[in-house]
Design a protein around this motif. Structure first.
Motif, PDB file in Angstrom:
ATOM      1  N   ALA A  22       0.884  -1.342  -0.157  1.00 18.96           N
ATOM      2  CA  ALA A  22       0.109   0.066  -0.063  1.00 18.96           C
ATOM      3  C   ALA A  22       0.955   1.424  -0.054  1.00 18.96           C
ATOM      4  O   ALA A  22       1.979   1.297   0.432  1.00 18.96           O
ATOM      5  N   PRO A  23       0.192   2.300  -0.469  1.00 21.81           N
ATOM      6  CA  PRO A  23       1.000   3.558  -0.511  1.00 21.81           C
ATOM      7  C   PRO A  23       1.385   4.132   0.959  1.00 21.81           C
ATOM      8  O   PRO A  23       0.505   4.049   1.758  1.00 21.81           O
ATOM      9  N   MET A  24       2.684   4.472   1.023  1.00 27.94           N
ATOM     10  CA  MET A  24       3.005   5.069   2.250  1.00 27.94           C
ATOM     11  C   MET A  24       4.071   6.352   2.042  1.00 27.94           C
ATOM     12  O   MET A  24       5.018   6.096   1.649  1.00 27.94           O
ATOM     13  N   THR A  25       3.672   7.353   2.558  1.00 32.55           N
ATOM     14  CA  THR A  25       4.469   8.548   2.427  1.00 32.55           C
ATOM     15  C   THR A  25       5.558   8.560   3.592  1.00 32.55           C
ATOM     16  O   THR A  25       5.463   8.215   4.935  1.00 32.55           O
ATOM     17  N   ARG A  26       6.697   8.577   3.215  1.00 33.68           N
ATOM     18  CA  ARG A  26       7.978   8.509   4.201  1.00 33.68           C
ATOM     19  C   ARG A  26       8.926   9.597   3.986  1.00 33.68           C
ATOM     20  O   ARG A  26       9.717   9.629   4.799  1.00 33.68           O
ATOM     21  N   ALA A  97       2.825   4.669  -9.505  1.00 37.53           N
ATOM     22  CA  ALA A  97       3.164   5.721  -8.710  1.00 37.53           C
ATOM     23  C   ALA A  97       1.694   6.147  -8.246  1.00 37.53           C
ATOM     24  O   ALA A  97       0.704   6.428  -8.916  1.00 37.53           O
ATOM     25  N   GLN A  98       1.475   6.543  -7.091  1.00 36.94           N
ATOM     26  CA  GLN A  98       0.376   7.162  -6.576  1.00 36.94           C
ATOM     27  C   GLN A  98       0.462   8.728  -6.701  1.00 36.94           C
ATOM     28  O   GLN A  98       1.179   9.396  -6.079  1.00 36.94           O
ATOM     29  N   LEU A  99      -0.555   9.277  -7.731  1.00 33.30           N
ATOM     30  CA  LEU A  99      -0.480  10.488  -8.030  1.00 33.30           C
ATOM     31  C   LEU A  99      -1.474  11.350  -7.188  1.00 33.30           C
ATOM     32  O   LEU A  99      -2.738  10.891  -7.028  1.00 33.30           O
ATOM     33  N   LEU A 174      -4.556   6.866  -9.070  1.00 32.39           N
ATOM     34  CA  LEU A 174      -4.927   8.163  -8.580  1.00 32.39           C
ATOM     35  C   LEU A 174      -5.404   8.181  -6.934  1.00 32.39           C
ATOM     36  O   LEU A 174      -6.141   7.320  -6.439  1.00 32.39           O
ATOM     37  N   GLN A 175      -4.752   9.268  -6.333  1.00 29.00           N
ATOM     38  CA  GLN A 175      -5.229   9.378  -5.004  1.00 29.00           C
ATOM     39  C   GLN A 175      -6.652  10.087  -4.737  1.00 29.00           C
ATOM     40  O   GLN A 175      -6.689  11.231  -4.718  1.00 29.00           O
ATOM     41  N   GLY A 176      -7.567   9.347  -4.616  1.00 29.47           N
ATOM     42  CA  GLY A 176      -8.976   9.827  -4.461  1.00 29.47           C
ATOM     43  C   GLY A 176      -9.566   9.352  -3.120  1.00 29.47           C
ATOM     44  O   GLY A 176     -10.635   9.666  -2.762  1.00 29.47           O
ATOM     45  N   LEU A 226      -7.442   3.538  -9.108  1.00 26.56           N
ATOM     46  CA  LEU A 226      -7.791   4.963  -8.381  1.00 26.56           C
ATOM     47  C   LEU A 226      -8.146   4.589  -6.765  1.00 26.56           C
ATOM     48  O   LEU A 226      -8.933   3.156  -6.663  1.00 26.56           O
ATOM     49  N   ARG A 227      -7.525   5.222  -5.830  1.00 25.85           N
ATOM     50  CA  ARG A 227      -7.903   4.711  -4.327  1.00 25.85           C
ATOM     51  C   ARG A 227      -9.095   5.603  -3.962  1.00 25.85           C
ATOM     52  O   ARG A 227      -8.965   6.687  -4.235  1.00 25.85           O
ATOM     53  N   LEU A 228      -9.877   4.984  -3.195  1.00 27.44           N
ATOM     54  CA  LEU A 228     -10.999   5.604  -2.624  1.00 27.44           C
ATOM     55  C   LEU A 228     -11.171   5.145  -1.124  1.00 27.44           C
ATOM     56  O   LEU A 228     -10.909   3.908  -0.857  1.00 27.44           O
ATOM     57  N   THR A 285      -8.293  -4.488  -1.852  1.00 25.26           N
ATOM     58  CA  THR A 285      -8.770  -3.877  -0.646  1.00 25.26           C
ATOM     59  C   THR A 285      -7.844  -3.653   0.559  1.00 25.26           C
ATOM     60  O   THR A 285      -6.704  -4.190   0.642  1.00 25.26           O
ATOM     61  N   ASN A 286      -7.997  -2.444   1.200  1.00 23.27           N
ATOM     62  CA  ASN A 286      -6.915  -2.416   2.284  1.00 23.27           C
ATOM     63  C   ASN A 286      -7.870  -2.572   3.629  1.00 23.27           C
ATOM     64  O   ASN A 286      -8.465  -1.337   4.016  1.00 23.27           O
ATOM     65  N   PRO A 287      -7.845  -3.396   4.332  1.00 20.99           N
ATOM     66  CA  PRO A 287      -8.764  -3.853   5.440  1.00 20.99           C
ATOM     67  C   PRO A 287      -8.797  -2.951   6.645  1.00 20.99           C
ATOM     68  O   PRO A 287      -7.720  -2.265   6.850  1.00 20.99           O
ATOM     69  N   PRO A 293      -1.997  -2.916  12.393  1.00 24.00           N
ATOM     70  CA  PRO A 293      -1.725  -3.272  11.001  1.00 24.00           C
ATOM     71  C   PRO A 293      -2.377  -4.233  10.303  1.00 24.00           C
ATOM     72  O   PRO A 293      -2.911  -5.224  11.021  1.00 24.00           O
ATOM     73  N   THR A 294      -3.033  -4.133   8.990  1.00 22.82           N
ATOM     74  CA  THR A 294      -3.637  -5.340   8.171  1.00 22.82           C
ATOM     75  C   THR A 294      -2.735  -6.620   8.587  1.00 22.82           C
ATOM     76  O   THR A 294      -1.518  -6.615   8.380  1.00 22.82           O
ATOM     77  N   ASP A 295      -3.434  -7.739   8.886  1.00 25.57           N
ATOM     78  CA  ASP A 295      -2.610  -8.964   9.056  1.00 25.57           C
ATOM     79  C   ASP A 295      -3.068  -9.915   8.208  1.00 25.57           C
ATOM     80  O   ASP A 295      -4.285  -9.971   7.446  1.00 25.57           O
ATOM     81  N   PHE A 313      -1.145  -4.083   1.990  1.00 27.31           N
ATOM     82  CA  PHE A 313      -0.704  -4.013   3.218  1.00 27.31           C
ATOM     83  C   PHE A 313       0.340  -2.744   3.324  1.00 27.31           C
ATOM     84  O   PHE A 313       1.196  -2.596   2.483  1.00 27.31           O
ATOM     85  N   ALA A 314       0.216  -1.738   4.465  1.00 23.21           N
ATOM     86  CA  ALA A 314       1.067  -0.698   4.530  1.00 23.21           C
ATOM     87  C   ALA A 314       2.180  -0.925   5.694  1.00 23.21           C
ATOM     88  O   ALA A 314       3.262  -1.269   5.303  1.00 23.21           O
ATOM     89  N   ARG A 315       1.835  -0.742   6.716  1.00 21.84           N
ATOM     90  CA  ARG A 315       2.760  -0.960   7.911  1.00 21.84           C
ATOM     91  C   ARG A 315       3.670  -2.066   7.891  1.00 21.84           C
ATOM     92  O   ARG A 315       4.690  -1.986   8.191  1.00 21.84           O
ATOM     93  N   TYR A 316       2.907  -3.259   7.556  1.00 23.21           N
ATOM     94  CA  TYR A 316       3.937  -4.522   7.588  1.00 23.21           C
ATOM     95  C   TYR A 316       4.934  -4.428   6.536  1.00 23.21           C
ATOM     96  O   TYR A 316       5.898  -5.139   6.650  1.00 23.21           O
TER      97      TYR A 316
HETATM   98  C1  LIG Z   1       3.513   6.234   7.254  1.00 21.83           C
HETATM   99  C2  LIG Z   1       2.205   5.829   6.565  1.00 21.83           C
HETATM  100  C3  LIG Z   1       2.127   6.740   5.419  1.00 21.83           C
HETATM  101  C4  LIG Z   1       1.161   6.712   4.636  1.00 21.83           C
HETATM  102  N1  LIG Z   1       0.976   7.409   3.278  1.00 21.83           N
HETATM  103  C5  LIG Z   1      -0.162   7.511   2.415  1.00 21.83           C
HETATM  104  C6  LIG Z   1      -0.210   7.695   1.083  1.00 21.83           C
HETATM  105  O1  LIG Z   1       0.753   8.328   0.943  1.00 21.83           O
HETATM  106  N2  LIG Z   1      -1.380   7.750   0.385  1.00 21.83           N
HETATM  107  C7  LIG Z   1      -2.321   6.896   0.870  1.00 21.83           C
HETATM  108  O2  LIG Z   1      -3.273   6.758   0.233  1.00 21.83           O
HETATM  109  N3  LIG Z   1      -2.111   6.194   1.993  1.00 21.83           N
HETATM  110  C8  LIG Z   1      -1.203   6.397   2.730  1.00 21.83           C
HETATM  111  N4  LIG Z   1      -1.159   5.695   4.052  1.00 21.83           N
HETATM  112  C9  LIG Z   1      -2.353   4.823   4.369  1.00 21.83           C
HETATM  113  C10 LIG Z   1      -1.887   3.432   4.058  1.00 21.83           C
HETATM  114  O3  LIG Z   1      -1.785   3.043   2.634  1.00 21.83           O
HETATM  115  C11 LIG Z   1      -2.964   2.480   4.913  1.00 21.83           C
HETATM  116  O4  LIG Z   1      -4.190   2.644   4.200  1.00 21.83           O
HETATM  117  C12 LIG Z   1      -3.045   2.273   6.195  1.00 21.83           C
HETATM  118  O5  LIG Z   1      -1.790   2.436   6.792  1.00 21.83           O
HETATM  119  C13 LIG Z   1      -3.655   1.020   6.685  1.00 21.83           C
HETATM  120  O6  LIG Z   1      -3.029  -0.306   6.201  1.00 21.83           O
HETATM  121  P1  LIG Z   1      -2.128  -1.112   7.129  1.00 21.83           P
HETATM  122  O7  LIG Z   1      -2.976  -1.331   8.372  1.00 21.83           O
HETATM  123  O8  LIG Z   1      -1.705  -2.187   6.150  1.00 21.83           O
HETATM  124  O9  LIG Z   1      -1.079  -0.003   7.707  1.00 21.83           O
HETATM  125  C14 LIG Z   1       0.009   5.683   4.975  1.00 21.83           C
HETATM  126  C15 LIG Z   1       0.062   5.102   6.144  1.00 21.83           C
HETATM  127  C16 LIG Z   1       1.170   5.298   6.850  1.00 21.83           C
HETATM  128  C17 LIG Z   1       1.183   4.280   8.109  1.00 21.83           C
END
Ligand SMILES: Cc1cc2nc3c(=O)[nH]c(=O)nc-3n(C[C@H](O)[C@H](O)[C@H](O)COP(=O)(O)O)c2cc1C
Length: 360
Positions: A22-26, A97-99, A174-176, A226-228, A285-287, A293-295, A313-316
């Protein structure tokens, strides 16, 4: 039902399995929004994902998110991303790329001189913006977008999508979701417009549909996702009748036949279920798992219930670069460290080892 380890075709994207990053802003790009070697290493380490979805990448200077966010609107940024996509492909991965455009969550400190954040309406979000590492400040009153601003922003998304493909990405998402510009048009409290981009549900979905259509025309619907996040409330979004809005949006997306819909589930399970029913294409889906975190068990349950075709999955993924193999083999998962999520350098970003069984 397929398992997490069956392959999936979504538009022009072919995933060897269904464990998606999943997308993660770092916030590790340089001051000009250019990704460097550290980011290339981070994404390449996670190339075993069925699909990598990058962190939110701004489509224009006006859409600037947090400090350290990368962009896709200058030649230097595009060159920086080329290094990232080459590293991921060399490691056998796929990456989109997530725009993103922050709209009213942008902050003037990070915008070109004299530019105010743009939004559907001049309504301040009860939210904050990261203007320097570790510094969160209140968001400000945005400027209501004119029809010319709207047309220019649609073009910015299409141009950034074209730039993404030029930089070697396999597609764009697309970031929706999460209260950024597209979601601001969908939401009742941030979109008070009385023209054709507001008012009823049909008006509120118009901007999102136009962005999707322009991006699909630029790079192909099969490379467009598209993400919603229906009714998520993120970044001070309020949606009074999400079932009607998202139902209409699903109809519009069916006409475009994009590659996939990526749903951020909220506490109300009926909205993701409605989208699954109304939208004919692939669903990632992102549960909704509360604060956890999603398990893997929840992910598998979503496929078993046919609520999705893949799970993100994002955090994991932040803490387990080899997450798919760990899930497949039942190896323990390293817990994520929120202190290293935003800003910083290699610590908590590229210094996480793949799992090694005890007997090796
Ligand atoms: C550090 C961090 C940065 C995130 N950045 C974005 C992002 O740039 N775009 C986005 O759509 N969601 C972002 N999210 C949300 C995650 O994609 C995800 O929906 C959320 O963390 C729940 O999933 P998880 O339980 O697997 O972590 C971010 C989440 C985290 C923890």
């Amino acid at each position: 039902m397929p398992s997490l380890f069956d392959p999936l075709t979504a538009g022009a994207l072919t995933l060897p399995h269904r464990v998606v990053m999943a997308p993660m802003t770092r916030n590790r790009a340089d001051a000009a929004g250019v990704p460097g070697a550290l980011m290339a290493e981070y994404y390449a380490q996670r190339a075993s994902a069925g699909l990598i979805i990058t962190e939110g990448v701004r489509v224009s200077a006006a859409g600037h998110g947090p400090v350290g966010q990368p962009g896709l609107h200058t030649a230097e940024q595009i060159a920086g991303w080329k290094r990232v996509t080459e590293a991921v492909h060399a490691a056998g991965g796929r990456i989109v790329a997530q725009l993103s455009h922050h709209g009213r969550i942008a902050h003037p400190d990070l915008l070109p001189a004299g530019v105010r954040p743009l939004a559907p309406s001049a309504v301040t979000a009860l939210s904050d913006a990261r203007t320097a590492p570790g510094v969160l400040v209140d968001t400000v009153e945005p400027r209501e977008m004119t029809p010319a601003d709207i047309a220019a922003t649609v073009r910015d998304f299409a141009a950034a999508a074209t730039a993404a493909i030029g930089a070697g990405f396999d597609g764009v998402e697309l970031q929706g979701a999460n209260g950024y510009l597209l979601h601001q048009f969908l939401s009742d409290n941030s979109n008070l417009r009385e023209d054709s981009y507001g008012g009823d549900a049909a008006g509120r979905v118009r901007f999102v549909s136009e962005v999707v259509a322009a991006v699909a025309a630029a790079v192909g619907a099969g490379r467009t996702g598209l993400r919603l996040s229906p009714a998520s409330g993120y970044n001070d979004t309020v949606e009074k009748d999400p079932a009607t809005t998202y139902g209409l949006l699903a109809d519009a997306l069916n006409a475009q036949a994009i590659a996939y819909l990526h749903i951020v589930e909220g506490p109300d399970p009926e909205l993701p279920a409605l989208l699954r029913e109304r939208w004919a294409g692939a669903v990632i889906t992102n549960p909704f798992t509360g604060d956890d975190p999603t398990d893997p068990a929840t992910a598998a349950a979503r496929l078993d219930a046919d609520l999705a075709d893949a799970v993100s999955f994002a955090r994991y993924f932040s803490a387990n670069p080899d997450l798919p193999e760990r899930i497949r083999s039942g190896a323990p998962l390293t817990e994520p460290d929120p202190d290293t999520f935003h800003d910083g350098e290699a610590a908590g970003y590229t210094d996480l080892a793949a799992h090694r069984p005890a007997n090796v």
